[in-house]
Design a protein around this motif. Structure first.
Motif, PDB file in Angstrom:
ATOM      1  N   THR A  83       0.841  -1.184   0.000  1.00  0.00           N
ATOM      2  CA  THR A  83       0.000   0.000   0.000  1.00  0.00           C
ATOM      3  C   THR A  83       0.881   1.240   0.000  1.00  0.00           C
ATOM      4  N   ILE A  84       0.648   2.128  -0.951  1.00  0.00           N
ATOM      5  CA  ILE A  84       1.335   3.423  -0.981  1.00  0.00           C
ATOM      6  C   ILE A  84       0.396   4.426  -0.338  1.00  0.00           C
ATOM      7  N   LYS A  85       0.901   5.097   0.713  1.00  0.00           N
ATOM      8  CA  LYS A  85       0.070   5.993   1.498  1.00  0.00           C
ATOM      9  C   LYS A  85       0.474   7.444   1.306  1.00  0.00           C
ATOM     10  N   SER A  86      -0.459   8.336   1.613  1.00  0.00           N
ATOM     11  CA  SER A  86      -0.208   9.768   1.491  1.00  0.00           C
ATOM     12  C   SER A  86       0.734  10.222   2.607  1.00  0.00           C
ATOM     13  N   PRO A  87       1.793  10.944   2.270  1.00  0.00           N
ATOM     14  CA  PRO A  87       2.717  11.431   3.297  1.00  0.00           C
ATOM     15  C   PRO A  87       2.242  12.721   3.956  1.00  0.00           C
ATOM     16  N   PHE A  92      -5.656  15.284  -3.508  1.00  0.00           N
ATOM     17  CA  PHE A  92      -5.053  14.277  -4.375  1.00  0.00           C
ATOM     18  C   PHE A  92      -5.378  14.588  -5.833  1.00  0.00           C
ATOM     19  N   TYR A  93      -4.339  14.621  -6.674  1.00  0.00           N
ATOM     20  CA  TYR A  93      -4.534  14.817  -8.113  1.00  0.00           C
ATOM     21  C   TYR A  93      -3.829  13.700  -8.867  1.00  0.00           C
ATOM     22  N   ARG A  94      -4.513  13.113  -9.836  1.00  0.00           N
ATOM     23  CA  ARG A  94      -3.930  12.044 -10.654  1.00  0.00           C
ATOM     24  C   ARG A  94      -3.174  12.589 -11.856  1.00  0.00           C
ATOM     25  N   LYS A  95      -3.352  13.883 -12.173  1.00  0.00           N
ATOM     26  CA  LYS A  95      -2.725  14.505 -13.344  1.00  0.00           C
ATOM     27  C   LYS A  95      -1.841  15.666 -12.911  1.00  0.00           C
ATOM     28  N   PRO A  96      -0.782  15.959 -13.676  1.00  0.00           N
ATOM     29  CA  PRO A  96       0.046  17.121 -13.347  1.00  0.00           C
ATOM     30  C   PRO A  96      -0.668  18.445 -13.654  1.00  0.00           C
ATOM     31  N   ALA A  97      -1.613  18.421 -14.593  1.00  0.00           N
ATOM     32  CA  ALA A  97      -2.407  19.594 -14.965  1.00  0.00           C
ATOM     33  C   ALA A  97      -3.717  19.079 -15.562  1.00  0.00           C
ATOM     34  N   SER A 109       2.912  -0.320 -15.032  1.00  0.00           N
ATOM     35  CA  SER A 109       4.130  -0.764 -14.357  1.00  0.00           C
ATOM     36  C   SER A 109       4.860   0.467 -13.863  1.00  0.00           C
ATOM     37  N   ILE A 110       5.341   0.383 -12.619  1.00  0.00           N
ATOM     38  CA  ILE A 110       6.042   1.517 -12.025  1.00  0.00           C
ATOM     39  C   ILE A 110       7.409   1.072 -11.535  1.00  0.00           C
ATOM     40  N   GLY A 111       8.319   2.022 -11.428  1.00  0.00           N
ATOM     41  CA  GLY A 111       9.647   1.765 -10.890  1.00  0.00           C
ATOM     42  C   GLY A 111       9.947   2.769  -9.793  1.00  0.00           C
ATOM     43  N   LYS A 112      11.019   2.521  -9.054  1.00  0.00           N
ATOM     44  CA  LYS A 112      11.405   3.447  -7.986  1.00  0.00           C
ATOM     45  C   LYS A 112      11.627   4.831  -8.581  1.00  0.00           C
ATOM     46  N   GLY A 113      11.039   5.839  -7.934  1.00  0.00           N
ATOM     47  CA  GLY A 113      11.214   7.218  -8.379  1.00  0.00           C
ATOM     48  C   GLY A 113      10.176   7.703  -9.369  1.00  0.00           C
ATOM     49  N   ASP A 114       9.320   6.803  -9.882  1.00  0.00           N
ATOM     50  CA  ASP A 114       8.265   7.227 -10.810  1.00  0.00           C
ATOM     51  C   ASP A 114       7.227   8.047 -10.041  1.00  0.00           C
ATOM     52  N   VAL A 115       6.756   9.133 -10.656  1.00  0.00           N
ATOM     53  CA  VAL A 115       5.729   9.968 -10.034  1.00  0.00           C
ATOM     54  C   VAL A 115       4.380   9.276 -10.215  1.00  0.00           C
ATOM     55  N   LEU A 116       3.656   9.096  -9.097  1.00  0.00           N
ATOM     56  CA  LEU A 116       2.366   8.415  -9.116  1.00  0.00           C
ATOM     57  C   LEU A 116       1.194   9.385  -9.101  1.00  0.00           C
ATOM     58  N   CYS A 117       1.369  10.512  -8.400  1.00  0.00           N
ATOM     59  CA  CYS A 117       0.298  11.485  -8.248  1.00  0.00           C
ATOM     60  C   CYS A 117       0.890  12.760  -7.671  1.00  0.00           C
ATOM     61  N   VAL A 147      -7.276  14.153   0.968  1.00  0.00           N
ATOM     62  CA  VAL A 147      -6.661  12.978   1.584  1.00  0.00           C
ATOM     63  C   VAL A 147      -6.072  13.362   2.934  1.00  0.00           C
ATOM     64  N   GLU A 148      -5.995  12.389   3.811  1.00  0.00           N
ATOM     65  CA  GLU A 148      -5.427  12.559   5.144  1.00  0.00           C
ATOM     66  C   GLU A 148      -4.010  12.002   5.164  1.00  0.00           C
ATOM     67  N   PHE A 149      -3.261  12.354   6.189  1.00  0.00           N
ATOM     68  CA  PHE A 149      -1.944  11.783   6.391  1.00  0.00           C
ATOM     69  C   PHE A 149      -2.071  10.277   6.572  1.00  0.00           C
ATOM     70  N   ASP A 150      -1.246   9.519   5.886  1.00  0.00           N
ATOM     71  CA  ASP A 150      -1.173   8.059   5.995  1.00  0.00           C
ATOM     72  C   ASP A 150      -2.394   7.352   5.398  1.00  0.00           C
TER      73      ASP A 150
END
Length: 159
Positions: A83-87, A92-97, A109-117, A147-150
């Motif tokens: 589970t990836i949680k909100s820090p 929350f936005y799924r798009k950069p714009a 597929s995602i890798g370390k360092g990929d931007v998710l949101c 979104v809330e923390f965690d």
């Protein structure tokens, strides 16, 4: 009213033998229901009255359950996923714009360092990056939602 006072109130009501108590003070409404025969656990509902705002929103309802008998833990079908949680708290936005495509979709597929949101907090747009490699199984939050923390945002299959 703080959590300690609510817990003390729950104990008092459950020891008094009363079936239901409703308490309203200021912007807090509390309903405590108990069963006299002990067939079900005591449940307390705490609701904060909505504040007058430019955008009308309903106040969240929190459930606080009194201690119950230990039960057998349920098998979680999502246990094999990470589970990836909100820090942070924010939006929350799924798009950069608005005119850009989403960062990830279910099945991506995602890798370390990929931007998710992106989580916007106090006019700052914070990119949330993947800390693992895997595949997005589920997106748990709607676009432009608070979104809330965690709070869980994504389920990722690390295999």
């Amino acid at each position: 009213m703080d959590l300690k006072e609510i817990q003390n109130l729950i104990k008092f009501v459950s020891n008094s033998g009363v079936a239901e108590v409703k308490l309203e003070t200021g912007d807090i409404k509390i309903t405590i229901r108990t069963t006299l025969e002990g067939n079900t656990p005591d449940i307390t509902y705490v609701q904060q009255a909505p504040m007058q705002q430019a955008v009308q929103q309903s106040a969240p309802v929190q459930q606080v359950a009194a201690p119950a008998a230990p039960s057998v833990p349920a098998v979680d079908e999502n246990a094999k996923y990470v589970t990836i949680k909100s820090p942070m708290i924010g939006t929350f936005y799924r798009k950069p714009a608005p005119d850009k495509p989403t960062f990830v979709e279910v099945g991506s597929s995602i890798g370390k360092g990929d931007v998710l949101c992106v989580v916007e907090a106090m006019k700052l747009f914070n990119e949330i990056e993947a800390e693992i490699t895997g595949k997005i199984v589920k997106i748990l939050v709607d676009d432009m939602s608070p979104v809330e923390f965690d709070q869980p945002l994504f389920l990722v299959d690390p295999s």
